[in-house]
Design a protein around this motif. Sequence first.
Motif, mmCIF file in Angstrom:
data_model
loop_
_atom_site.group_PDB
_atom_site.id
_atom_site.type_symbol
_atom_site.label_atom_id
_atom_site.label_comp_id
_atom_site.label_asym_id
_atom_site.label_seq_id
_atom_site.Cartn_x
_atom_site.Cartn_y
_atom_site.Cartn_z
ATOM 1 N N ARG A 43 32.624 110.515 59.742
ATOM 2 C CA ARG A 43 32.318 111.575 58.834
ATOM 3 C C ARG A 43 31.590 112.646 59.442
ATOM 4 O O ARG A 43 31.576 113.909 59.352
ATOM 5 N N GLU A 44 30.452 112.240 60.047
ATOM 6 C CA GLU A 44 29.623 113.091 60.659
ATOM 7 C C GLU A 44 30.309 113.977 61.685
ATOM 8 O O GLU A 44 30.162 115.137 61.981
ATOM 9 N N ALA A 45 31.138 113.275 62.505
ATOM 10 C CA ALA A 45 32.139 114.081 63.656
ATOM 11 C C ALA A 45 32.986 115.118 62.948
ATOM 12 O O ALA A 45 32.952 116.089 63.392
ATOM 13 N N ASP A 46 33.412 114.667 61.726
ATOM 14 C CA ASP A 46 34.266 115.679 61.158
ATOM 15 C C ASP A 46 33.613 116.894 60.577
ATOM 16 O O ASP A 46 33.885 118.238 60.887
ATOM 17 N N ALA A 47 32.322 116.732 60.069
ATOM 18 C CA ALA A 47 31.456 117.688 59.692
ATOM 19 C C ALA A 47 30.999 118.594 60.843
ATOM 20 O O ALA A 47 31.094 119.803 61.016
ATOM 21 N N TRP A 48 30.802 118.228 62.270
ATOM 22 C CA TRP A 48 30.590 118.708 63.325
ATOM 23 C C TRP A 48 31.722 119.553 63.820
ATOM 24 O O TRP A 48 31.753 120.741 64.214
ATOM 25 N N ARG A 49 32.986 119.036 63.893
ATOM 26 C CA ARG A 49 34.186 119.568 64.270
ATOM 27 C C ARG A 49 34.420 120.771 63.328
ATOM 28 O O ARG A 49 34.764 121.815 63.807
ATOM 29 N N HIS A 50 34.197 120.722 62.194
ATOM 30 C CA HIS A 50 34.296 121.903 61.031
ATOM 31 C C HIS A 50 33.146 122.916 61.617
ATOM 32 O O HIS A 50 33.575 124.317 61.679
ATOM 33 N N LYS A 51 32.121 122.522 61.780
ATOM 34 C CA LYS A 51 30.999 123.725 62.150
ATOM 35 C C LYS A 51 31.326 124.435 63.399
ATOM 36 O O LYS A 51 31.126 125.638 63.247
ATOM 37 N N ARG A 52 31.983 123.571 64.405
ATOM 38 C CA ARG A 52 32.117 124.047 65.647
ATOM 39 C C ARG A 52 33.365 125.152 65.481
ATOM 40 O O ARG A 52 33.214 126.108 65.952
ATOM 41 N N ALA A 53 34.320 124.670 64.505
ATOM 42 C CA ALA A 53 35.413 125.920 64.294
ATOM 43 C C ALA A 53 34.916 127.023 63.804
ATOM 44 O O ALA A 53 35.279 128.286 63.966
#
Length: 200
Positions: free
Chosen positions: A149-159
């Motif tokens: 879940r944290e990785a998904d949030a970071w992936r979204h932020k990077r996008a």
Amino acid sequence: MQRDAEDEADRAESGRMRVRRVLIEPLCRLGLRRRPRISAEDHDAMLRRLEERFAYLDEPSLSVLCEGVERAAGGDARNLWPDEVSIRNWAEQLCRPPGGESRLVRSWLASAAGRAAWDEGQEVAVALRKYLRRHGRPPHDFDLVRIRREADAWRHKRAVIAERVDAGSAGQSDLDWERRFAEAVDLVRGLVFSGEEGAA
């Protein structure tokens, strides 16, 4: 070169003396005793290991650790030394040892589990490293859900940041965050693939 080695040995000895003076001797003066099932030899060996392991800690950190050990004393009279692993964990919470990652972080990320996390995505591997550093134990299945879940949030932020960069609207905080994250990715990549060069 020899002088550097001598200086390093002097610093290590000074650190051990500081541990003895600020942590071990005050606790012994307070009356902390070895646990009944531990031999005197094993107890003395434990204290020597603590001197060696905590030589990197400064005096204020050792004073805080001393207070923590005192409060955690066991036994009916609250005068028995806590177990060694607890003391080591408290010390690491105060200040991580120098020299980079703990053995757990290095070995776990270099294992098949670390490679699987990397293959799942850079963000997952970075989140796994963060979890291992914070909790000091391998993740359970429910922990992996939080890691992803944290990785998904970071992936979204990077996008989002990438879109802002393309549009010319990225702020300095965006650029700084992405730079720090890229540094974390590089560090994790080195840990995940650390054994491959030697195996090749």
